[in-house]
Motif scaffolding. Sequence first.
Motif, PDB file in Angstrom:
ATOM      1  N   PRO A  82       3.076  38.165  31.323  1.00  0.00           N
ATOM      2  CA  PRO A  82       3.490  37.037  30.486  1.00  0.00           C
ATOM      3  C   PRO A  82       4.025  37.464  29.129  1.00  0.00           C
ATOM      4  CG  PRO A  82       1.269  36.715  31.356  1.00  0.00           C
ATOM      5  CD  PRO A  82       1.650  38.118  31.662  1.00  0.00           C
ATOM      6  N   TYR A  94       0.617  29.830  27.316  1.00  0.00           N
ATOM      7  CA  TYR A  94      -0.682  30.241  26.792  1.00  0.00           C
ATOM      8  C   TYR A  94      -1.522  29.045  26.367  1.00  0.00           C
ATOM      9  CZ  TYR A  94       0.847  35.103  26.741  1.00  0.00           C
ATOM     10  OH  TYR A  94       1.268  36.344  27.092  1.00  0.00           O
ATOM     11  N   ALA A  95      -0.852  27.965  26.015  1.00  0.00           N
ATOM     12  CA  ALA A  95      -1.601  26.783  25.613  1.00  0.00           C
ATOM     13  C   ALA A  95      -2.242  26.110  26.827  1.00  0.00           C
ATOM     14  CB  ALA A  95      -0.691  25.808  24.885  1.00  0.00           C
ATOM     15  N   GLY A  96      -1.682  26.366  28.026  1.00  0.00           N
ATOM     16  CA  GLY A  96      -2.216  25.751  29.247  1.00  0.00           C
ATOM     17  C   GLY A  96      -3.221  26.653  29.928  1.00  0.00           C
ATOM     18  N   HIS A  97      -3.325  26.502  31.264  1.00  0.00           N
ATOM     19  CA  HIS A  97      -4.310  27.281  32.010  1.00  0.00           C
ATOM     20  C   HIS A  97      -3.711  28.587  32.495  1.00  0.00           C
ATOM     21  CE1 HIS A  97      -7.315  24.148  31.932  1.00  0.00           C
ATOM     22  NE2 HIS A  97      -6.355  23.287  32.198  1.00  0.00           N
ATOM     23  N   ILE A  98      -3.321  29.427  31.558  1.00  0.00           N
ATOM     24  CA  ILE A  98      -2.684  30.688  31.907  1.00  0.00           C
ATOM     25  C   ILE A  98      -3.587  31.543  32.795  1.00  0.00           C
ATOM     26  CG2 ILE A  98      -3.393  31.569  29.629  1.00  0.00           C
ATOM     27  CD1 ILE A  98      -0.362  32.890  31.460  1.00  0.00           C
ATOM     28  N   GLU A  99      -4.931  31.448  32.596  1.00  0.00           N
ATOM     29  CA  GLU A  99      -5.849  32.275  33.380  1.00  0.00           C
ATOM     30  C   GLU A  99      -5.709  31.948  34.862  1.00  0.00           C
ATOM     31  OE1 GLU A  99      -6.984  30.362  30.764  1.00  0.00           O
ATOM     32  OE2 GLU A  99      -6.907  32.025  29.339  1.00  0.00           O
TER      33      GLU A  99
ATOM     34  N   LYS B 142      -8.522  26.621  22.674  1.00  0.00           N
ATOM     35  CA  LYS B 142      -9.014  27.703  23.531  1.00  0.00           C
ATOM     36  C   LYS B 142      -9.668  28.774  22.672  1.00  0.00           C
ATOM     37  CE  LYS B 142      -6.295  28.626  27.315  1.00  0.00           C
ATOM     38  NZ  LYS B 142      -5.320  29.462  28.027  1.00  0.00           N
ATOM     39  N   GLU B 163     -12.403  24.881  24.693  1.00  0.00           N
ATOM     40  CA  GLU B 163     -12.242  25.453  26.024  1.00  0.00           C
ATOM     41  C   GLU B 163     -12.520  26.958  25.908  1.00  0.00           C
ATOM     42  OE1 GLU B 163      -8.837  26.450  29.261  1.00  0.00           O
ATOM     43  OE2 GLU B 163      -8.326  25.062  27.646  1.00  0.00           O
ATOM     44  N   VAL B 165     -12.997  30.813  27.127  1.00  0.00           N
ATOM     45  CA  VAL B 165     -12.583  31.777  28.137  1.00  0.00           C
ATOM     46  C   VAL B 165     -13.275  33.098  27.816  1.00  0.00           C
ATOM     47  CG1 VAL B 165     -10.641  32.988  29.178  1.00  0.00           C
ATOM     48  CG2 VAL B 165     -10.351  30.654  28.335  1.00  0.00           C
ATOM     49  N   GLY B 180      -2.284  35.853  21.625  1.00  0.00           N
ATOM     50  CA  GLY B 180      -2.106  34.421  21.401  1.00  0.00           C
ATOM     51  C   GLY B 180      -2.584  33.558  22.555  1.00  0.00           C
ATOM     52  N   LYS B 181      -3.482  34.113  23.409  1.00  0.00           N
ATOM     53  CA  LYS B 181      -3.957  33.343  24.561  1.00  0.00           C
ATOM     54  C   LYS B 181      -5.098  32.411  24.189  1.00  0.00           C
ATOM     55  CE  LYS B 181      -2.223  36.237  28.176  1.00  0.00           C
ATOM     56  NZ  LYS B 181      -2.034  37.680  28.096  1.00  0.00           N
ATOM     57  N   GLY B 182      -5.444  32.383  22.937  1.00  0.00           N
ATOM     58  CA  GLY B 182      -6.461  31.465  22.445  1.00  0.00           C
ATOM     59  C   GLY B 182      -6.323  31.457  20.940  1.00  0.00           C
TER      60      GLY B 182
END
Lengths: 231, 275
Positions: A82, A94-99, B142, B163, B165, B180-182
Amino acid sequence: MPLFDYSLLLTGKYHDMLVAGLLLSLQLLAASLVLALPIAMVVALLRLSPLAPLRWLGFAYVETIRNIPLLAHMLFWYFGAPELLPEGIKQWLYAGHIEAYSAIIALSLYTAAFMAEDIRSGIRAIPTVQFEAGRALGFGFLGTMRRVVLPQALRVTVPPLISQTLSLWKNTSIATVIGVAELMYQAGQVESATFRSFESFAFASAAYLTVSLAITGLATWYHHRFPVRTI
Amino acid sequence: MRLNLIAAALAASALLTGIAAHADQLADIKKKGELVVGVLGTDEPATFIDPKTRQIVGYEVDLVNAIAKKIGVKPVLKQIAVAARIPELQQGHVDLVAAGLTHNKEREAQIDFSLTTFVTGQKAIVKKDSGITDVPQLAGKKVLTIRGGTQEPNIRKAVPTAEVVTFDTSQQAFQALQQGKGVGYVDDEAALLRSYAKLGPQKAQYVVLKQNLSTEALAIGIKKGESGLKGVVDDTLRELEKSGEAQKIFVKWYGPATASGFQTRDFKLESDKID
């Protein structure tokens, strides 16, 4: 060892966490399966294509994917790939459910490589005269595949495909490493909160076993209902 | 018939563990001449391997050494994984666990805890451009952290709508923050400040939020019901506090001259009660 405490599994917030994990695992299974099957079909056909570059493409796909551990695929699709996207798309993603998305991509591509090999074997199990007959009747490569070979081949292929589904189901647990809150993840969370390792992993094991047995049952039923036609 | 056999085996093993629990662990430790302690060995500065001497050293090691000295035996450190801490203790593979162990109510059903040996706040770090300046602003966002500890339940308690993780290592979680994933990353204050220090010139882009998400009481884990052993552990800790030795050990590992850079020590080794 302290006694087995069922109450943890049957009610309360830890029960809810485990059930939420199970549901997410099932969603991962369903989404990955739906994506993997068409990819596998395309790759199998690529590998049998009359054009050499297409055959190489299929070969390259299967061998690169199959020879790298799923764990590495997961980490790549989460931490690596990504990052190559343009900034705008990246932020939206990244703001969504990227995992979960990364996990589904990794699982589908990985499973597709194995399924492609099963489908290719199934197609090769159909005597070549069938293919030649199709061509003689004036069908092209794809036409012969679709109308003559694949309907017979898929019947042979379903049992190994169900076995791959079984692997896929168990492989969903690897999504834990990129923070997807699936069943194994939740079992780990319950364990660290309560130190009830035995109970939380007993729940996870029982859930994996139950779904696996259901998939196996499906395979057996299919085998009886639609036996391979002897040619 | 088969079922009866299994039931009998289960009953027998329950009986055996029952008998084992009645033996006094402190007497056993004295007899074998060593105190076996489970440590993480990867948790600087609590327990970590000194690169020069290859020995496990740290804050918790100093406390454990004092306890072994008080009993009059040799301390033996055994490295264990985070998830193995309690099973190793319950199965008797180690006598004590000094491994960044948080004392909480749920865990009290499983093991006993010594006096609180360390109190740490868990904090959040965010990117400056996120505009977040306060913990409640993490609501609906997140938040990233490490798995297997108390960080996740604590974030949920402090900010129920966040949320969360989690990742296997704090490095992975921190990398996800950098990508930037959270918007936030949460960890124990000491560990968080270490990650922050590693950022170097990039530090300017991040802010450590002042407010604590929670206060964590860390303690040494003791097998349930071993009152003799717990007595001697707690006595040692009380004596360390009284003699001023506890203060010295804290400053040595966490004080102003260390990477953790704590200016003050806001707790005392005096109670084994938690809120």
